[in-house]
Design a protein around this motif. Structure first.
Motif, PDB file in Angstrom:
ATOM      1  N   LEU A 269       0.863  -1.176   0.000  1.00  0.00           N
ATOM      2  CA  LEU A 269       0.000   0.000   0.000  1.00  0.00           C
ATOM      3  C   LEU A 269       0.902   1.230   0.000  1.00  0.00           C
ATOM      4  CD1 LEU A 269      -3.012   0.837   0.293  1.00  0.00           C
ATOM      5  CD2 LEU A 269      -2.678   0.781   2.759  1.00  0.00           C
ATOM      6  N   THR A 270       0.575   2.223  -0.810  1.00  0.00           N
ATOM      7  CA  THR A 270       1.385   3.436  -0.904  1.00  0.00           C
ATOM      8  C   THR A 270       0.994   4.414   0.189  1.00  0.00           C
ATOM      9  OG1 THR A 270       1.459   3.149  -3.296  1.00  0.00           O
ATOM     10  CG2 THR A 270       2.109   5.295  -2.433  1.00  0.00           C
ATOM     11  N   ARG A 271       2.008   4.947   0.871  1.00  0.00           N
ATOM     12  CA  ARG A 271       1.779   5.946   1.912  1.00  0.00           C
ATOM     13  C   ARG A 271       1.933   7.325   1.304  1.00  0.00           C
ATOM     14  NH1 ARG A 271       4.103   9.500   5.301  1.00  0.00           N
ATOM     15  NH2 ARG A 271       3.580   9.477   7.510  1.00  0.00           N
ATOM     16  N   TYR A 272       0.944   8.173   1.518  1.00  0.00           N
ATOM     17  CA  TYR A 272       0.995   9.565   1.080  1.00  0.00           C
ATOM     18  C   TYR A 272       0.978  10.436   2.328  1.00  0.00           C
ATOM     19  CZ  TYR A 272      -0.295   7.554  -3.407  1.00  0.00           C
ATOM     20  OH  TYR A 272      -0.315   6.806  -4.548  1.00  0.00           O
ATOM     21  N   GLY A 273       0.964  11.726   2.144  1.00  0.00           N
ATOM     22  CA  GLY A 273       0.923  12.633   3.280  1.00  0.00           C
ATOM     23  C   GLY A 273       2.298  13.159   3.616  1.00  0.00           C
ATOM     24  N   ARG A 274       2.405  13.694   4.782  1.00  0.00           N
ATOM     25  CA  ARG A 274       3.668  14.274   5.232  1.00  0.00           C
ATOM     26  C   ARG A 274       4.103  13.575   6.520  1.00  0.00           C
ATOM     27  NH1 ARG A 274      -0.630  17.634   6.475  1.00  0.00           N
ATOM     28  NH2 ARG A 274      -0.700  18.274   8.658  1.00  0.00           N
ATOM     29  N   PRO A 275       5.302  13.827   6.987  1.00  0.00           N
ATOM     30  CA  PRO A 275       5.741  13.201   8.235  1.00  0.00           C
ATOM     31  C   PRO A 275       4.742  13.486   9.369  1.00  0.00           C
ATOM     32  CG  PRO A 275       7.584  14.249   7.158  1.00  0.00           C
ATOM     33  CD  PRO A 275       6.359  14.648   6.387  1.00  0.00           C
ATOM     34  N   GLY A 276       4.377  12.434  10.058  1.00  0.00           N
ATOM     35  CA  GLY A 276       3.436  12.579  11.159  1.00  0.00           C
ATOM     36  C   GLY A 276       1.978  12.572  10.738  1.00  0.00           C
ATOM     37  N   ARG A 277       1.717  12.485   9.439  1.00  0.00           N
ATOM     38  CA  ARG A 277       0.330  12.504   8.934  1.00  0.00           C
ATOM     39  C   ARG A 277       0.239  11.593   7.710  1.00  0.00           C
ATOM     40  NH1 ARG A 277      -4.946  13.297   9.390  1.00  0.00           N
ATOM     41  NH2 ARG A 277      -5.924  14.430   7.713  1.00  0.00           N
ATOM     42  N   ALA A 278       0.185  10.307   7.952  1.00  0.00           N
ATOM     43  CA  ALA A 278       0.099   9.339   6.864  1.00  0.00           C
ATOM     44  C   ALA A 278      -1.308   9.338   6.288  1.00  0.00           C
ATOM     45  CB  ALA A 278       0.448   7.945   7.368  1.00  0.00           C
ATOM     46  N   GLU A 279      -1.379   9.191   4.980  1.00  0.00           N
ATOM     47  CA  GLU A 279      -2.659   9.051   4.293  1.00  0.00           C
ATOM     48  C   GLU A 279      -2.507   7.973   3.240  1.00  0.00           C
ATOM     49  OE1 GLU A 279      -4.552  12.564   2.966  1.00  0.00           O
ATOM     50  OE2 GLU A 279      -4.562  13.450   4.957  1.00  0.00           O
ATOM     51  N   TYR A 280      -3.616   7.341   2.912  1.00  0.00           N
ATOM     52  CA  TYR A 280      -3.613   6.230   1.971  1.00  0.00           C
ATOM     53  C   TYR A 280      -4.709   6.437   0.945  1.00  0.00           C
ATOM     54  CZ  TYR A 280      -0.781   4.424   5.712  1.00  0.00           C
ATOM     55  OH  TYR A 280       0.203   4.292   6.651  1.00  0.00           O
ATOM     56  N   ASP A 281      -4.423   6.033  -0.294  1.00  0.00           N
ATOM     57  CA  ASP A 281      -5.385   6.165  -1.390  1.00  0.00           C
ATOM     58  C   ASP A 281      -6.519   5.166  -1.162  1.00  0.00           C
ATOM     59  OD1 ASP A 281      -6.537   5.279  -4.038  1.00  0.00           O
ATOM     60  OD2 ASP A 281      -5.306   6.958  -4.720  1.00  0.00           O
ATOM     61  N   LEU A 282      -7.729   5.654  -1.087  1.00  0.00           N
ATOM     62  CA  LEU A 282      -8.882   4.822  -0.782  1.00  0.00           C
ATOM     63  C   LEU A 282      -9.116   3.767  -1.862  1.00  0.00           C
ATOM     64  CD1 LEU A 282     -11.101   4.349   1.266  1.00  0.00           C
ATOM     65  CD2 LEU A 282     -12.473   6.065   0.097  1.00  0.00           C
ATOM     66  N   ASP A 283      -8.966   4.118  -3.123  1.00  0.00           N
ATOM     67  CA  ASP A 283      -9.163   3.151  -4.208  1.00  0.00           C
ATOM     68  C   ASP A 283      -8.112   2.038  -4.157  1.00  0.00           C
ATOM     69  OD1 ASP A 283     -11.414   4.463  -5.348  1.00  0.00           O
ATOM     70  OD2 ASP A 283     -10.056   5.923  -6.251  1.00  0.00           O
ATOM     71  N   GLU A 284      -6.862   2.407  -3.904  1.00  0.00           N
ATOM     72  CA  GLU A 284      -5.787   1.421  -3.790  1.00  0.00           C
ATOM     73  C   GLU A 284      -6.044   0.493  -2.605  1.00  0.00           C
ATOM     74  OE1 GLU A 284      -0.928   1.225  -3.185  1.00  0.00           O
ATOM     75  OE2 GLU A 284      -1.934   3.176  -3.166  1.00  0.00           O
ATOM     76  N   LEU A 285      -6.464   1.062  -1.503  1.00  0.00           N
ATOM     77  CA  LEU A 285      -6.765   0.286  -0.301  1.00  0.00           C
ATOM     78  C   LEU A 285      -7.883  -0.727  -0.562  1.00  0.00           C
ATOM     79  CD1 LEU A 285      -6.444  -0.138   2.808  1.00  0.00           C
ATOM     80  CD2 LEU A 285      -8.230   1.586   3.049  1.00  0.00           C
ATOM     81  N   LEU A 286      -8.950  -0.286  -1.190  1.00  0.00           N
ATOM     82  CA  LEU A 286     -10.077  -1.185  -1.445  1.00  0.00           C
ATOM     83  C   LEU A 286      -9.704  -2.293  -2.427  1.00  0.00           C
ATOM     84  CD1 LEU A 286     -13.026   1.356  -1.434  1.00  0.00           C
ATOM     85  CD2 LEU A 286     -12.234  -0.144   0.411  1.00  0.00           C
ATOM     86  N   ARG A 287      -8.862  -1.981  -3.429  1.00  0.00           N
ATOM     87  CA  ARG A 287      -8.393  -3.026  -4.341  1.00  0.00           C
ATOM     88  C   ARG A 287      -7.574  -4.074  -3.586  1.00  0.00           C
ATOM     89  NH1 ARG A 287      -7.553   1.217  -7.691  1.00  0.00           N
ATOM     90  NH2 ARG A 287      -5.361   1.317  -7.160  1.00  0.00           N
ATOM     91  N   LEU A 288      -6.729  -3.624  -2.669  1.00  0.00           N
ATOM     92  CA  LEU A 288      -5.918  -4.537  -1.870  1.00  0.00           C
ATOM     93  C   LEU A 288      -6.817  -5.454  -1.038  1.00  0.00           C
ATOM     94  CD1 LEU A 288      -3.191  -5.515  -0.680  1.00  0.00           C
ATOM     95  CD2 LEU A 288      -3.381  -3.632   0.964  1.00  0.00           C
TER      96      LEU A 288
END
Length: 66
Positions: A36-55
């Motif tokens: 799963l790809t991590r987006y966001g900045r240090p201390g604030r991780a975010e994940y792509d919802l479409d990528e997460l659901l496919r996983l």
């Protein structure tokens, strides 16, 4: 991969875990393992919802949990 509208929809770790039906630690583990790809900045991780659901769908189809 982006949504059909071309916009990446990201959610914080807590909401990603809720959407996937797993713990926050599992979401972080998937990211650290490159599943799963991590987006966001240090201390604030975010994940792509479409990528997460496919996983989640792919894992359910193969019978794996984590």
């Amino acid at each position: 991969m982006r949504s059909p509208t071309g916009v990446r929809r990201t959610v914080p770790t807590q909401l990603a875990a809720l959407a996937a039906g797993v713990s926050e630690a599992t979401v972080r583990k998937w990211a650290s393992r490159g599943k799963l790809t991590r987006y966001g900045r240090p201390g604030r991780a975010e994940y792509d919802l479409d990528e997460l659901l496919r996983l989640v769908v792919d894992r359910a189809a193969s019978g794996r949990e984590n």
